[in-house]
Design an enzyme around this catalytic site. Structure first.
Site, PDB file in Angstrom:
ATOM      1  N   HIS A 100       0.926  -1.187   0.013  1.00 29.92           N
ATOM      2  CA  HIS A 100      -0.104  -0.071  -0.023  1.00 29.92           C
ATOM      3  C   HIS A 100       0.848   1.281   0.136  1.00 29.92           C
ATOM      4  O   HIS A 100       1.820   1.121   0.539  1.00 29.92           O
ATOM      5  CB  HIS A 100      -1.043   0.151   1.394  1.00 29.92           C
ATOM      6  CG  HIS A 100      -1.727  -1.153   1.537  1.00 29.92           C
ATOM      7  ND1 HIS A 100      -2.696  -1.779   0.709  1.00 29.92           N
ATOM      8  CD2 HIS A 100      -1.685  -2.170   2.495  1.00 29.92           C
ATOM      9  CE1 HIS A 100      -3.092  -2.743   0.979  1.00 29.92           C
ATOM     10  NE2 HIS A 100      -2.457  -3.320   2.088  1.00 29.92           N
ATOM     11  N   GLU A 118      -1.115  -0.398   8.005  1.00 32.49           N
ATOM     12  CA  GLU A 118      -2.134  -1.142   8.862  1.00 32.49           C
ATOM     13  C   GLU A 118      -1.450  -2.130   9.797  1.00 32.49           C
ATOM     14  O   GLU A 118      -0.228  -1.825  10.096  1.00 32.49           O
ATOM     15  CB  GLU A 118      -2.656  -1.990   7.824  1.00 32.49           C
ATOM     16  CG  GLU A 118      -1.657  -3.210   7.097  1.00 32.49           C
ATOM     17  CD  GLU A 118      -2.376  -3.895   5.985  1.00 32.49           C
ATOM     18  OE1 GLU A 118      -3.230  -3.322   4.971  1.00 32.49           O
ATOM     19  OE2 GLU A 118      -2.340  -5.011   5.793  1.00 32.49           O
ATOM     20  N   HIS A 176       3.780  -7.388   1.524  1.00 30.39           N
ATOM     21  CA  HIS A 176       3.289  -8.279   2.575  1.00 30.39           C
ATOM     22  C   HIS A 176       2.080  -9.125   1.917  1.00 30.39           C
ATOM     23  O   HIS A 176       1.484  -8.942   0.955  1.00 30.39           O
ATOM     24  CB  HIS A 176       2.638  -7.640   3.716  1.00 30.39           C
ATOM     25  CG  HIS A 176       1.422  -6.733   3.320  1.00 30.39           C
ATOM     26  ND1 HIS A 176       1.460  -5.227   2.792  1.00 30.39           N
ATOM     27  CD2 HIS A 176       0.048  -6.790   3.562  1.00 30.39           C
ATOM     28  CE1 HIS A 176       0.441  -4.621   2.646  1.00 30.39           C
ATOM     29  NE2 HIS A 176      -0.672  -5.660   3.014  1.00 30.39           N
ATOM     30  N   ARG A 196      -1.406  -4.613  -6.296  1.00 28.13           N
ATOM     31  CA  ARG A 196      -0.915  -6.320  -6.192  1.00 28.13           C
ATOM     32  C   ARG A 196       0.249  -6.588  -6.821  1.00 28.13           C
ATOM     33  O   ARG A 196       0.447  -6.174  -8.307  1.00 28.13           O
ATOM     34  CB  ARG A 196      -2.199  -6.845  -7.013  1.00 28.13           C
ATOM     35  CG  ARG A 196      -2.537  -8.380  -6.221  1.00 28.13           C
ATOM     36  CD  ARG A 196      -3.717  -8.730  -6.981  1.00 28.13           C
ATOM     37  NE  ARG A 196      -4.795  -8.303  -6.142  1.00 28.13           N
ATOM     38  CZ  ARG A 196      -6.097  -7.512  -6.797  1.00 28.13           C
ATOM     39  NH1 ARG A 196      -6.057  -7.693  -8.031  1.00 28.13           N
ATOM     40  NH2 ARG A 196      -7.214  -7.443  -6.124  1.00 28.13           N
TER      41      ARG A 196
HETATM   42 ZN    ZN Z   1      -2.669  -5.134   3.354  1.00 28.71          ZN
END
Ligand code: ZN
Length: 325
Positions: A100, A118, A176, A196
């Site tokens: 991200h 996150e 991740h 992605r």
């Molecule tokens: Zn994520």
């Protein structure tokens, strides 16, 4: 001043990788057989959780804020939009390897969106289940590109076997993947921007691969080695034991385990808590003692706690994860 916690009704999401545990173990309702995510505390446009309480029935957090900004405290004014998104995520299959952007990149390239830092609190983990988190060593952009072309990117990453109670911080830019058999409570910035990098060459039900975003991912990926922090220690306190899990510019998170009773205060601003273990009741504000009636809570529930509230949780044993901004 309102001194009660407000239960939230989540929005569920199903993608190609969802599992069955959010329905079977965590009390979530959905029409689909599998559920990938339950957006517990969300003011994300089009995916808002709503209040499930007779006092403000069906209110979104945005509507509650319009009527009662005092419930949210002062710090929320530092943010241009509601800052938090709290989800349950159940990986029935491996999630794609992804990354991200940070706030600066997202603001410039994604129409002013927030970036996405996150973190994951592991709620449940099948035996031998793991996550992929950051690179084992420093890599070059060329090396990463080649690994993506060869389908070997996971070999460059930290493979971490997880168990319930583990906590991992995933700052924006960290490559991740949450992998099969892991269920987490995810606390994140209020953003849905994911690049992605690699999807294991999978296809959807129509035989199409999901879109990759290699160019953007290579721009935002942190190529330095990522060394996950050690798990935090507990300390005893009057009601049981407590652990600070995270304190960053976006959120502060702690885990509380209690026996019989826990009194929670939200003095500075609003808070939210999600029940990780146990079943019990929240005493009503005028309840004279712990034997009085209350609002039931169970594993998987999330409550919004207005600023100024004092909330009394009663259960033989409970574990809750508290998030504040
Ligand atoms: Zn994520």
């Amino acid at each position: 001043m309102l001194i009660k916690a407000l239960k939230l009704k989540p929005v569920t999401k199903e993608y190609i990788w969802g599992g069955r545990k959010l329905k079977s173990e965590w009390g979530k309702e959905a029409d689909t057989a599998t559920v990938s995510e339950s957006w517990e505390l969300s003011d994300f446009p089009g995916s808002e959780s709503v209040i499930d309480d007779e006092m403000y029935p069906g209110y979104t957090l945005g509507k509650l804020y319009e009527k009662h900004p005092e419930f949210f405290g002062d710090k929320i004014r530092d943010f241009k939009r509601f800052p938090l998104l709290i989800k349950l995520v159940d990986a029935g299959k491996d999630l794609s390897v992804q990354v991200h952007p940070n706030d600066e990149y997202a603001a410039a390239n994604e129409g002013g969106s927030y970036g996405k830092t996150e973190c994951w609190y592991v709620l449940d983990a099948d035996p031998d289940s793991y996550i992929l988190l950051g690179f084992k060593r420093d890599v070059t952009r060329e090396e990463l590109k080649t690994a993506l072309e060869n389908g070997t990117v996971t070999e460059l990453m930290n493979k971490i076997y997880v168990k319930p109670g583990d906590f991992y911080f995933v700052p924006a830019g960290t490559v991740h993947a949450l992998c099969k058999g892991v269920t987490v409570l995810e606390v994140q910035e209020n953003s849905n921007i994911t690049y992605r990098l690699y999807d294991y060459n999978r296809t959807d039900k129509d035989g199409n691969p999901r879109k990759l975003h290699i160019k953007e991912a290579l721009e935002v990926a942190n190529l330095s080695a990522y060394v996950p922090e050690a798990q935090k220690e507990y300390r005893d306190f009057i009601y049981g034991k407590v652990r600070k899990l995270c304190s960053c510019e976006y959120f502060k998170i702690k885990e509380v385990q209690f026996n019989d009773l826990y009194i929670m205060y939200a003095f500075d601003g609003f808070a939210a808590f999600t029940v990780a273990e146990g079943e019990g009741k929240l005493l009503k504000e005028d309840a004279p003692n712990a034997n009085a009636d209350g609002v039931p809570f169970k594993k998987g529930d999330t409550f919004f706690v207005p600023r100024g509230a004092m909330v009394r949780l009663v259960a033989p044993h409970g574990k809750i994860i508290i998030t504040e901004i």
